[in-house]
Design an enzyme around this catalytic site. Structure first.
Site, PDB file in Angstrom:
ATOM      1  N   SER A 201      28.924  51.970  14.639  1.00  0.00           N
ATOM      2  CA  SER A 201      29.823  52.423  13.582  1.00  0.00           C
ATOM      3  C   SER A 201      31.013  51.508  13.340  1.00  0.00           C
ATOM      4  O   SER A 201      31.554  51.483  12.248  1.00  0.00           O
ATOM      5  CB  SER A 201      30.321  53.832  13.900  1.00  0.00           C
ATOM      6  N   HIS A 229      24.869  56.045  10.904  1.00  0.00           N
ATOM      7  CA  HIS A 229      25.123  55.017   9.884  1.00  0.00           C
ATOM      8  C   HIS A 229      23.853  54.318   9.421  1.00  0.00           C
ATOM      9  O   HIS A 229      23.833  53.713   8.359  1.00  0.00           O
ATOM     10  CB  HIS A 229      26.126  53.990  10.422  1.00  0.00           C
ATOM     11  N   LYS A 260      27.826  60.743   5.621  1.00  0.00           N
ATOM     12  CA  LYS A 260      27.880  59.333   5.203  1.00  0.00           C
ATOM     13  C   LYS A 260      26.944  59.173   4.005  1.00  0.00           C
ATOM     14  O   LYS A 260      27.287  59.621   2.924  1.00  0.00           O
ATOM     15  CB  LYS A 260      27.556  58.469   6.402  1.00  0.00           C
TER      16      LYS A 260
HETATM   17  C1  LIG Z   1      27.832  57.136  15.160  1.00  0.00           C
HETATM   18  C2  LIG Z   1      28.394  58.468  14.786  1.00  0.00           C
HETATM   19  N1  LIG Z   1      27.881  59.575  15.347  1.00  0.00           N
HETATM   20  C3  LIG Z   1      28.346  60.797  15.054  1.00  0.00           C
HETATM   21  C4  LIG Z   1      29.385  60.970  14.178  1.00  0.00           C
HETATM   22  C5  LIG Z   1      29.906  62.341  13.904  1.00  0.00           C
HETATM   23  O1  LIG Z   1      29.495  62.743  12.654  1.00  0.00           O
HETATM   24  P1  LIG Z   1      30.323  63.721  11.700  1.00  0.00           P
HETATM   25  O2  LIG Z   1      31.531  62.994  11.224  1.00  0.00           O
HETATM   26  O3  LIG Z   1      29.339  63.971  10.622  1.00  0.00           O
HETATM   27  O4  LIG Z   1      30.661  64.928  12.488  1.00  0.00           O
HETATM   28  C6  LIG Z   1      29.924  59.863  13.538  1.00  0.00           C
HETATM   29  C7  LIG Z   1      31.011  60.033  12.559  1.00  0.00           C
HETATM   30  O5  LIG Z   1      32.018  59.457  12.517  1.00  0.00           O
HETATM   31  C8  LIG Z   1      29.433  58.577  13.872  1.00  0.00           C
HETATM   32  O6  LIG Z   1      29.964  57.475  13.316  1.00  0.00           O
END
Ligand SMILES: Cc1ncc(COP(=O)(O)O)c(C=O)c1O
Length: 413
Positions: A201, A229, A260
């Site tokens: 990310s 992502h 996203k």
């Molecule tokens: C790699 C990753 N996993 C999980 C999440 C968590 O997702 P959410 O923001 O939809 O709760 C994110 C979000 O920032 C993320 O970048």
């Protein structure tokens, strides 16, 4: 307060020992100091963020800091689907999936998502964060081990910490270190779950699944890929990192978020039907929290349809990402191993990173400033990300501004 002193504190909560539980909040002053210097990069309220251009403090800014990779939050079909679902089914399920919070639309979306990523079954959660907590706490018993990459998302780390099993970590994308950690975990006994992001990310690099998967198999472990992502941006038709490598069968569990590419909020995990059913019964963040509201479900459903029907969106995203990466590289910015729409501009020094962020914002470009502990110390960066809906002219203008500001601050020569 001097900038150096401020950075030393890094917006951390003050560590105090005090009988008053609120004392730490009163002692925490580094955010105020950053605000006073005009260098506070967080919680900036956007007035509007419909697409490649957003509105902040009355000004238009080129948006290079959104996860809206396919630009679908502004798509009229997605918006209308959410509005219709609100009218037909209401704004909330007012209950957990276990009880009154499962609607037919949840089950339909789960079937579509499982088919999309090529797995037997899927389970929808109210956020991506809860998905990771739910999967890890359900699967990791006290004799089991979670093996995490050091760059894994915070929600994976939190899930592994909350779970009853052991937690060990290996150096980012370092196969020898993974092998070492796996050998040690095997000696300990119990099951092993190796947990990696598909597309990382912050630095936008991919997990080397063709090398990781055989190591996982050889250790008798299971592989869980968080593709928050990667889904919608990587692989054939946006089917994610496992599909990109043709390794869907070797990845046991695939997780994605709706916040996203899917233009909504929520998350899901997909895998073997028995395992998904188990998580359905033991995933506490889903069992003890209200389910995803119908408008959010409908938005994901509509976004998935657009993704399937308009592959040209993905092509535009890839073309934009290639243009953005090439432009930054040509100017001499350090962008690491970025392969997709997330492109880090790695500055290293925190003060210079903050000045770059602030100067770009003043010039009309929105980026995200990423400091320790989100990245290792001395690896401060601006996280930039492109969308399918950026016009080449947006990116060309942003590149011009990066060049002017980057030269002005001596970050590029
Ligand atoms: C790699 C990753 N996993 C999980 C999440 C968590 O997702 P959410 O923001 O939809 O709760 C994110 C979000 O920032 C993320 O970048």
């Amino acid at each position: 307060m001097e900038l150096t002193e401020l950075l030393e504190r890094r917006f951390q909560t003050a560590e105090t020992v005090d009988a008053d539980i609120f004392a730490k909040a009163h002692a925490f002053d580094s955010a105020d100091a950053a605000r006073a210097l005009g260098l506070y990069p967080y919680f900036l309220p956007l007035e509007n963020n419909d697409g490649p251009v957003a509105r902040l403090q009355g000004r238009q800014v080129i948006m290079l800091g959104s996860n809206n990779y396919l630009g679908l939050t502004a798509d009229p079909r997605v918006r209308e689907a959410a509005a219709q679902a609100a009218r037909a089914l209401g704004t909330s399920c007012t209950g957990s999936r276990l009880l009154n919070g499962t609607f037919c639309v949840h089950e339909r979306l789960e079937e579509r998502l499982a088919a999309f990523v090529g797995k037997e079954a899927a389970l929808v959660f109210a956020t991506g964060y809860q998905t990771n907590l739910g999967v890890l706490t359900a699967l990791l018993g006290e004799h089991d081990t979670a093996v995490l990459d050091w760059h894994d998302h915070a929600s994976l780390l939190d899930g592994a910490r909350l779970a009853r099993g052991r937690l060990v970590r290996f150096r980012h994308n370092d196969l020898a270190d993974l092998e070492r950690v796996l050998a040690e975990a095997r000696q300990h006994g119990g099951g092993i779950l190796v947990v990696v992001d598909g597309l990382y990310s912050m630095e936008g690099d991919l997990a080397p699944l063709p090398e990781i998967a055989p190591l996982v198999r050889a250790a008798g472990a299971r592989l869980f890929v968080d593709d928050a992502h990667g889904l919608g941006t990587v692989g054939p038709g946006g089917r994610g990192t496992a599909a990109h490598y043709g390794l869907t069968d070797q990845v046991d569990l695939i997780m994605g978020t709706f916040s996203k590419s899917f233009a909504s909020v929520g998350g899901f995990v997909a895998g073997p039907a028995r395992v998904i059913d188990y998580i359905r019964h033991f995933g506490r963040p889903m069992l003890f929290s209200a389910s995803l509201p119908p408008p959010n479900v409908a938005a994901v459903d509509a976004a998935l349809t657009v993704l399937l029907e308009e592959p040209e969106r993905l092509e535009r995203l890839h073309a934009n990402a290639a243009m953005w990466r090439a432009g930054l590289r040509a100017m001499g910015f350090e962008i690491g191993r970025a392969e997709g729409p997330i492109v880090p501009v790695i500055v290293g020094d925190e003060a210079r990173t903050l000045w770059l962020w602030r100067s770009l914002l003043d010039a009309g470009v929105y980026t995200n400033c990423v400091l320790y502990p989100a990245v290792p110390r001395n690896r401060a960066l601006l996280r930039t990300s492109v969308m399918a809906t950026h016009e080449p002219a947006h990116l060309a203008r942003a590149l011009e501004l990066f060049e002017t500001v980057g030269r002005g601050l001596g970050i590029i020569g």
